[in-house]
Design an enzyme around this catalytic site. Structure first.
Site, short mmCIF file in Angstrom:
data_model
loop_
_atom_site.label_atom_id
_atom_site.label_comp_id
_atom_site.label_asym_id
_atom_site.label_seq_id
_atom_site.Cartn_x
_atom_site.Cartn_y
_atom_site.Cartn_z
N ARG A 196 -22.56 21.53 38.99
CA ARG A 196 -23.98 21.30 38.71
C ARG A 196 -24.86 22.31 39.44
O ARG A 196 -26.00 22.51 39.07
CB ARG A 196 -24.38 19.86 39.05
CG ARG A 196 -24.56 19.59 40.51
CD ARG A 196 -24.61 18.12 40.81
NE ARG A 196 -25.84 17.49 40.38
CZ ARG A 196 -27.00 17.51 41.04
NH1 ARG A 196 -27.10 18.17 42.17
NH2 ARG A 196 -28.05 16.88 40.58
N TYR A 231 -12.37 14.72 39.21
CA TYR A 231 -12.62 13.41 38.61
C TYR A 231 -11.33 12.68 38.25
O TYR A 231 -11.36 11.53 37.83
CB TYR A 231 -13.55 13.55 37.40
CG TYR A 231 -15.02 13.47 37.78
CD1 TYR A 231 -15.63 14.49 38.51
CD2 TYR A 231 -15.79 12.36 37.45
CE1 TYR A 231 -16.96 14.40 38.88
CE2 TYR A 231 -17.13 12.28 37.81
CZ TYR A 231 -17.70 13.30 38.53
OH TYR A 231 -19.03 13.20 38.91
N GLY B 103 -20.35 15.60 34.07
CA GLY B 103 -20.37 15.98 35.48
C GLY B 103 -21.34 15.16 36.31
O GLY B 103 -21.77 14.09 35.91
N CYS B 104 -21.67 15.69 37.50
CA CYS B 104 -22.50 14.95 38.46
C CYS B 104 -23.98 15.11 38.14
O CYS B 104 -24.77 15.53 38.98
CB CYS B 104 -22.23 15.43 39.88
SG CYS B 104 -20.52 15.21 40.39
N VAL B 105 -24.38 14.82 36.93
CA VAL B 105 -25.80 14.84 36.56
C VAL B 105 -26.10 13.61 35.70
O VAL B 105 -25.24 13.09 35.04
CB VAL B 105 -26.21 16.10 35.77
CG1 VAL B 105 -26.19 17.31 36.65
CG2 VAL B 105 -25.37 16.28 34.53
#
Lengths: 432, 105
Positions: A196, A231, B103-105
């Protein structure tokens, strides 16, 4: 969910391997005292018995008893031994994926220390063996498996972003040596990122690059395998977790890096550093360390100079579960933050007893449970509001995203920052 | 499937409030989603960002890198975070009608 006949052979094997004494003892140990209830954000938010951590673990234990104990086979009703069927599997998906961030706060409050998240993770392994991982979570794992990073960023776009950040840093430092080295060999630091960062939030990359520059560090990032997340730790598929762990393991060898430095990511640090050797069934022949510890060493050794007065707003720390409660970084985080800011106010509770951000355990990636995630996050939002802080520092990009959403939803009016960002803002650069 | 209601209009969305059917998107829908995020009026800069995100999605099937958004609009990185307080993913991509990025969003 489509109703179908489920294959229970593979999931049941996970419970009856006979070589996992930790699982068996923990499943048999719960004394039903109920002390774990009030430790759990889900129970506190919803006040329903199904959210008690012990009740979630009991889903797995009850199946274990049904197929692995004489009492459970002969008189299942008497011993609360349950069959694994479609209904049970769906309940497990809802509770073990959708109502547990695996934060481990319940373990600290358990009267006998049952490792509930370990049992939950086994439950997730069972569900993975039945192909019942929530689609959004599996999609994140698939992106990592197929492309090497969990946001499927093409290599050339990653390189362009790093070059862009490098140009900005060179301009800011007025020094062509203020670089972000890509794919260089024999460096002492092999650095990793959460995808991200390059995709949407690259300021944390320039921040850490500035810290490495100030410390005169010899470092590099791989342009292909830089993703610190795994993950596979969340979806319960150990083969996939191993494949993802293998990417970083093989890449650091290829570039002959000395130290694998884990970027600011709670679960990624744990899944790489503590779980990685287990997934890959080999001891790592390189040092593995978090970037928080690396920055702490720069401060101790006088490699960087910080001026706390440059960060004068009141700050608080959000402790990521996998770095503090389950990772031992309590003191190192405090040392780095106290060296960088002049006004620190802890939350209540904090440190090993801190509440999860609410987005752990893969929750942030699972749209299916968004509403619950925001609702349990109210507990964290209240903690932040009560601290009176204007800035929340947390060394985990997953926590950053959840806190950002809580900031917006609950109108907290705070700024969320990583450790590298707060340290970079306090840096006093001695021109090289 | 979840529902999102803004000013009487109802949309099918995922759990995070991203449109289930990106083809349902148009400028009016964008303005409505933005309102639900507390952005009362989309200005020229918002639209420039949304246009690039939307074009990228239609050509590549995903959200563009933040670098591309900055370099093609000329808007500074920090300003993008101010324009969309929920960030480029939960903020801008949602207003642009994209599915939620992984993802991490």
């Amino acid at each position: 969910m489509v109703t179908q006949k489920i294959d229970i052979k593979k999931p049941l094997e996970i419970l009856s391997r006979g070589d996992d004494s930790k699982l068996e003892t923990n499943m048999n140990a719960c004394v039903k005292c109920g002390l774990c209830a009030e430790s759990c954000m889900y129970y506190l938010a919803f006040k329903e018995a199904q959210y008690v951590p012990g009740a979630k673990a009991e889903l797995v234990s009850s199946i274990y008893r049904r197929y692995n104990t004489l009492a459970g086979k002969v008189a299942p009703a008497l011993f609360n031994a349950k069959e694994l069927n479609q209904e049970m599997a769906e309940k497990m998906v809802d509770m073990l994926f959708g109502a547990c961030t695996m934060c481990g706060r319940c373990v600290k409050h358990c009267s006998i220390g049952v490792d509930i998240p370990y049992i939950v993770r086994k439950g997730r392994e069972m569900l993975a063996a039945m192909n019942m991982v929530p689609a959004t979570l599996q999609s994140t794992v698939d992106a990592a498996l197929n492309t090497g990073n969990n946001m499927a960023i093409p290599q050339e776009e990653f390189i362009d972003t790093i070059k862009w950040m490098e140009e900005e840093l060179i301009d800011e430092m007025e020094d062509v040596n203020a670089r972000i080295p890509l794919d260089e060999t024999d460096k002492s630091v092999f650095y990793t990122l959460n995808p991200r960062e390059p995709k949407f939030f690259p300021l944390s990359i320039s921040a850490i690059a500035k810290v490495f520059y100030a410390a005169k560090e010899s470092w590099t990032i791989s342009s292909k395998y830089y993703d610190v997340t795994n993950y596979g730790f969340f979806n319960g598929n150990n083969d996939q977790a191993a494949q993802i762990a293998g990417y970083l393991h093989d890449e650091i060898h290829k570039l002959r890096g000395k130290k694998l430095v884990l970027g600011e990511c709670g679960h990624g640090s744990r899944a790489t550093r503590w779980e990685g050797p287990g997934y890959l069934k080999k001891k790592f022949d390189f040092e593995t360390i978090t970037v928080v510890e690396v920055i702490a060493s720069y401060i101790r050794e006088g490699k960087i100079t910080l001026d706390k007065s440059l960060n004068s707003s009141k700050v608080t720390i959000h402790d990521p579960c996998n770095l503090v409660r389950n990772g031992g970084l309590y003191s190192e985080i405090r040392f780095v933050v106290k060296s960088s800011v002049s006004d620190l106010q802890e939350m209540n509770p904090y440190g090993e007893d801190n509440f999860c951000c609410g987005g752990g355990g893969g929750a942030l990636a699972m749209s299916e449970y968004n509403e619950r995630r925001i609702k349990i996050g109210a507990i964290k939002a209240q903690q932040i509001a009560k601290s009176g802080a204007k800035v929340v520092i947390t060394p985990c990009h997953n926590c950053v995203d959840q806190l950002q959403q809580l900031n917006h939803t609950y109108k907290l009016g705070v700024k969320i920052m990583t450790i590298a960002e707060i340290v970079a803002d306090a840096l006093v650069i001695n021109k090289q | 499937m979840a529902k999102l209601e803004i000013e009487g209009r109802v949309f099918d969305v995922d759990g995070d409030g991203f449109l289930s059917d990106p083809s349902e998107w148009n400028e009016e829908v964008a303005a409505l989603i933005a309102k639900s995020d507390g952005i009362d009026q989309l200005n020229e800069k918002h639209w420039a960002i949304l246009k690039i995100i939307r074009d990228n999605f239609e050509k590549e099937g995903n959200a563009p890198m933040i670098r591309k958004i900055c370099q093609e609009t000329g808007i500074k990185l920090r300003e993008i975070y101010d324009l969309f307080p929920l960030g480029p993913a939960r903020g801008a991509c949602r207003v642009a009608g994209l599915p939620k990025p992984d993802g991490c969003v």
